[in-house]
Design an enzyme around this catalytic site. Structure first.
Site, PDB file in Angstrom:
ATOM      1  N   ILE A  13     -52.297  17.621 -23.400  1.00  0.00           N
ATOM      2  CA  ILE A  13     -53.713  18.035 -23.411  1.00  0.00           C
ATOM      3  C   ILE A  13     -54.025  18.963 -22.237  1.00  0.00           C
ATOM      4  O   ILE A  13     -54.865  19.865 -22.360  1.00  0.00           O
ATOM      5  CB  ILE A  13     -54.672  16.818 -23.444  1.00  0.00           C
ATOM      6  CG1 ILE A  13     -56.057  17.242 -23.903  1.00  0.00           C
ATOM      7  CG2 ILE A  13     -54.744  16.094 -22.110  1.00  0.00           C
ATOM      8  CD1 ILE A  13     -56.113  17.836 -25.285  1.00  0.00           C
ATOM      9  N   SER A  61     -48.163  16.665 -10.908  1.00  0.00           N
ATOM     10  CA  SER A  61     -47.488  16.010 -12.011  1.00  0.00           C
ATOM     11  C   SER A  61     -46.087  15.672 -11.537  1.00  0.00           C
ATOM     12  O   SER A  61     -45.485  16.444 -10.786  1.00  0.00           O
ATOM     13  CB  SER A  61     -47.436  16.962 -13.224  1.00  0.00           C
ATOM     14  OG  SER A  61     -47.462  16.269 -14.430  1.00  0.00           O
ATOM     15  N   LYS A  97     -60.502  11.022 -22.013  1.00  0.00           N
ATOM     16  CA  LYS A  97     -60.625   9.800 -22.788  1.00  0.00           C
ATOM     17  C   LYS A  97     -59.240   9.255 -23.096  1.00  0.00           C
ATOM     18  O   LYS A  97     -58.291  10.030 -23.045  1.00  0.00           O
ATOM     19  CB  LYS A  97     -61.431  10.024 -24.075  1.00  0.00           C
ATOM     20  CG  LYS A  97     -60.969  11.184 -24.960  1.00  0.00           C
ATOM     21  CD  LYS A  97     -59.628  11.229 -25.578  1.00  0.00           C
ATOM     22  CE  LYS A  97     -59.265  10.069 -26.492  1.00  0.00           C
ATOM     23  NZ  LYS A  97     -57.915  10.334 -27.162  1.00  0.00           N
ATOM     24  N   ASP A 111     -56.355   5.322 -29.668  1.00  0.00           N
ATOM     25  CA  ASP A 111     -56.376   6.536 -28.830  1.00  0.00           C
ATOM     26  C   ASP A 111     -57.094   7.667 -29.572  1.00  0.00           C
ATOM     27  O   ASP A 111     -58.045   8.243 -29.032  1.00  0.00           O
ATOM     28  CB  ASP A 111     -54.968   6.952 -28.403  1.00  0.00           C
ATOM     29  CG  ASP A 111     -54.995   8.240 -27.600  1.00  0.00           C
ATOM     30  OD1 ASP A 111     -55.346   8.204 -26.419  1.00  0.00           O
ATOM     31  OD2 ASP A 111     -54.715   9.311 -28.187  1.00  0.00           O
TER      32      ASP A 111
HETATM   33  P1  NAP Z   1     -48.905  13.417 -22.407  1.00  0.00           P
HETATM   34  O1  NAP Z   1     -48.469  14.606 -23.184  1.00  0.00           O
HETATM   35  O2  NAP Z   1     -47.996  12.223 -22.364  1.00  0.00           O
HETATM   36  O3  NAP Z   1     -49.208  13.948 -20.949  1.00  0.00           O
HETATM   37  C1  NAP Z   1     -49.702  13.108 -19.916  1.00  0.00           C
HETATM   38  C2  NAP Z   1     -48.935  13.425 -18.638  1.00  0.00           C
HETATM   39  O4  NAP Z   1     -49.422  12.549 -17.624  1.00  0.00           O
HETATM   40  C3  NAP Z   1     -47.447  13.136 -18.741  1.00  0.00           C
HETATM   41  O5  NAP Z   1     -46.757  14.258 -19.210  1.00  0.00           O
HETATM   42  C4  NAP Z   1     -47.059  12.742 -17.339  1.00  0.00           C
HETATM   43  O6  NAP Z   1     -46.635  13.898 -16.640  1.00  0.00           O
HETATM   44  C5  NAP Z   1     -48.353  12.281 -16.681  1.00  0.00           C
HETATM   45  N1  NAP Z   1     -48.381  10.850 -16.373  1.00  0.00           N
HETATM   46  C6  NAP Z   1     -48.878  10.302 -15.247  1.00  0.00           C
HETATM   47  N2  NAP Z   1     -48.784   8.979 -15.278  1.00  0.00           N
HETATM   48  C7  NAP Z   1     -48.210   8.656 -16.430  1.00  0.00           C
HETATM   49  C8  NAP Z   1     -47.854   7.420 -17.015  1.00  0.00           C
HETATM   50  N3  NAP Z   1     -48.086   6.255 -16.395  1.00  0.00           N
HETATM   51  N4  NAP Z   1     -47.278   7.445 -18.234  1.00  0.00           N
HETATM   52  C9  NAP Z   1     -47.042   8.618 -18.868  1.00  0.00           C
HETATM   53  N5  NAP Z   1     -47.376   9.829 -18.348  1.00  0.00           N
HETATM   54  C10 NAP Z   1     -47.944   9.841 -17.125  1.00  0.00           C
HETATM   55  O7  NAP Z   1     -50.308  12.883 -22.935  1.00  0.00           O
HETATM   56  P2  NAP Z   1     -51.512  13.754 -23.487  1.00  0.00           P
HETATM   57  O8  NAP Z   1     -51.428  13.875 -24.964  1.00  0.00           O
HETATM   58  O9  NAP Z   1     -51.658  14.982 -22.681  1.00  0.00           O
HETATM   59  O10 NAP Z   1     -52.711  12.748 -23.221  1.00  0.00           O
HETATM   60  C11 NAP Z   1     -53.204  12.495 -21.918  1.00  0.00           C
HETATM   61  C12 NAP Z   1     -54.613  11.962 -22.012  1.00  0.00           C
HETATM   62  O11 NAP Z   1     -55.417  12.945 -22.709  1.00  0.00           O
HETATM   63  C13 NAP Z   1     -54.727  10.676 -22.842  1.00  0.00           C
HETATM   64  O12 NAP Z   1     -55.688   9.845 -22.262  1.00  0.00           O
HETATM   65  C14 NAP Z   1     -55.161  11.171 -24.230  1.00  0.00           C
HETATM   66  O13 NAP Z   1     -55.901  10.224 -24.967  1.00  0.00           O
HETATM   67  C15 NAP Z   1     -56.025  12.354 -23.847  1.00  0.00           C
HETATM   68  N6  NAP Z   1     -56.161  13.361 -24.915  1.00  0.00           N
HETATM   69  C16 NAP Z   1     -55.056  13.819 -25.582  1.00  0.00           C
HETATM   70  C17 NAP Z   1     -55.217  14.739 -26.627  1.00  0.00           C
HETATM   71  C18 NAP Z   1     -54.039  15.303 -27.399  1.00  0.00           C
HETATM   72  O14 NAP Z   1     -54.260  15.988 -28.399  1.00  0.00           O
HETATM   73  N7  NAP Z   1     -52.804  15.094 -26.974  1.00  0.00           N
HETATM   74  C19 NAP Z   1     -56.494  15.174 -26.998  1.00  0.00           C
HETATM   75  C20 NAP Z   1     -57.572  14.733 -26.247  1.00  0.00           C
HETATM   76  C21 NAP Z   1     -57.389  13.830 -25.224  1.00  0.00           C
HETATM   77  P3  NAP Z   1     -45.575  13.710 -15.432  1.00  0.00           P
HETATM   78  O15 NAP Z   1     -44.446  12.893 -15.971  1.00  0.00           O
HETATM   79  O16 NAP Z   1     -45.200  15.125 -15.090  1.00  0.00           O
HETATM   80  O17 NAP Z   1     -46.310  13.006 -14.332  1.00  0.00           O
END
Ligand code: NAP
Length: 309
Positions: free
Chosen positions: A13, A35, A89, A167
């Site tokens: 995101i 990150s 969120k 989620d």
């Molecule tokens: P993601 O791709 O897994 O990215 C989150 C990043 O946060 C990871 O790449 C990781 O980067 C870091 N991180 C820090 N602490 C972590 C932990 N304990 N476990 C896993 N990763 C951790 O997830 P995302 O889809 O971007 O979603 C992140 C948030 O945005 C969530 O709350 C989600 O509900 C929200 N969101 C997502 C979307 C969507 O379409 N994906 C849309 C709206 C909102 P490092 O390993 O480099 O630290």
């Protein structure tokens, strides 16, 4: 004054929405990111929040894009460092954490913007306006997507505090609570947990408004083919359908607003964040989160086939 932002958690995101929205907004300067395993080209990058705060002390705000399990510690650290905070969120892993963050922001005179991006989708304002003067009769939410497509390899979503199918489902509840003129409670739920995972892959909710109107919700991560992020509400004087996550609104089958994509949501979110920072205000609404927590509290649980991430 341009607000200097530090972005925390460079994943899907952050890359898809936050970085483009920040780069396009003259009220912000993406000044740093943190990150553990990722960086952003041409932006000073740090392995964690503390290092970023130490190295770039003049940041005004921190935007948190990590999974919900990591939100509380990060937001508390940022608020205690005197920064404004924007939170993805779902807002946190537990409801109490949000209350504590709101208190901390108020005590320190900082902005806490606890976001619900779907509320900024193109059809939501017109839906709320339509319902404001009408009498609701029934409603249903159908929020079904293919988790392998939308959350590839995201282990955190299946762990405690990861919300599973809630989620995305919490987005529907954020829209519902935004557009209904009165409140809604969970009366019953059925949660389906894969044998090998700790969060639900599907959930059915029975909700009821203060006026006794029943609203059902079906959330499912196993959807193949056409995906649906729809809310349908019937009133005594017309029916509305919000489709594509709130982007498209139709009234009695006639299209009223149709956003090209969710591209408008994050630019609007950051406009609101800048407004809140300038006004010295916070925006926190944990009703969607309470509905999810209540579904976990009273929901019947069923174990279903194992699910591979
Ligand atoms: P993601 O791709 O897994 O990215 C989150 C990043 O946060 C990871 O790449 C990781 O980067 C870091 N991180 C820090 N602490 C972590 C932990 N304990 N476990 C896993 N990763 C951790 O997830 P995302 O889809 O971007 O979603 C992140 C948030 O945005 C969530 O709350 C989600 O509900 C929200 N969101 C997502 C979307 C969507 O379409 N994906 C849309 C709206 C909102 P490092 O390993 O480099 O630290």
């Amino acid at each position: 004054m341009r607000l200097k932002v530090g972005l925390l958690g460079i994943g899907k995101i952050a890359r898809d929405q936050h970085i483009p929205a920040l780069n396009a907004n003259p009220r912000f300067d993406l000044a740093a990111c943190a990150s553990r395993n990722a960086s952003v080209s041409c932006v000073p990058s740090f392995p964690d929040l503390d290092t970023m705060l130490g190295a770039v002390p003049d940041l005004h705000c921190i935007s948190i894009c990590t999974p919900p399990q990591a939100h509380f510690d990060a937001a508390l650290t940022a608020l205690r460092a005197g920064k404004h905070v924007m939170l993805e969120k779902p807002p946190a892993a537990t409801t109490r954490q949000i209350a504590l963050l709101a208190d901390e922001a108020a005590r320190r005179g900082r902005t806490l913007f606890q976001t619900w991006h779907s509320r900024f989708a193109g059809g939501v304002d017109a839906a709320r306006e339509f319902l404001r003067t009408r009498k609701l009769v029934s409603g249903r939410i159908i929020w079904k997507e293919d988790v392998h497509h939308w959350h590839p390899g995201q282990r955190w979503i299946w762990e405690p505090g990861g919300f599973g199918v809630f989620d995305p489902g919490i987005n529907a509840l954020s829209v519902l609570t935004e557009i209904l003129p009165n409140d809604v409670c969970v009366e019953g739920a059925l949660l389906e947990f894969p044998q090998n995972q700790q969060s639900p892959i599907a959930a059915n909710l029975r909700m009821r408004t203060e006026d006794g109107v029943e609203i059902g919700a079906e959330f499912d991560f196993r959807q193949k083919g056409e995906q649906s992020w729809d809310i349908e509400l019937q009133t005594t004087t017309g029916a509305i359908k919000l489709a594509r996550g709130g982007a498209d609104l139709s009234i009695d089958g006639r299209s009223v607003t149709a956003d090209e994509s969710m591209a408008g949501e994050y630019p609007r979110l950051y406009q609101r964040f800048a407004d809140l920072c300038e006004a010295g205000k916070s925006e926190v609404d944990w009703r969607p989160f309470q509905l999810v927590a209540d579904a976990f509290l009273i929901g019947e649980r069923r174990i279903v086939a194992p699910h591979d991430i």
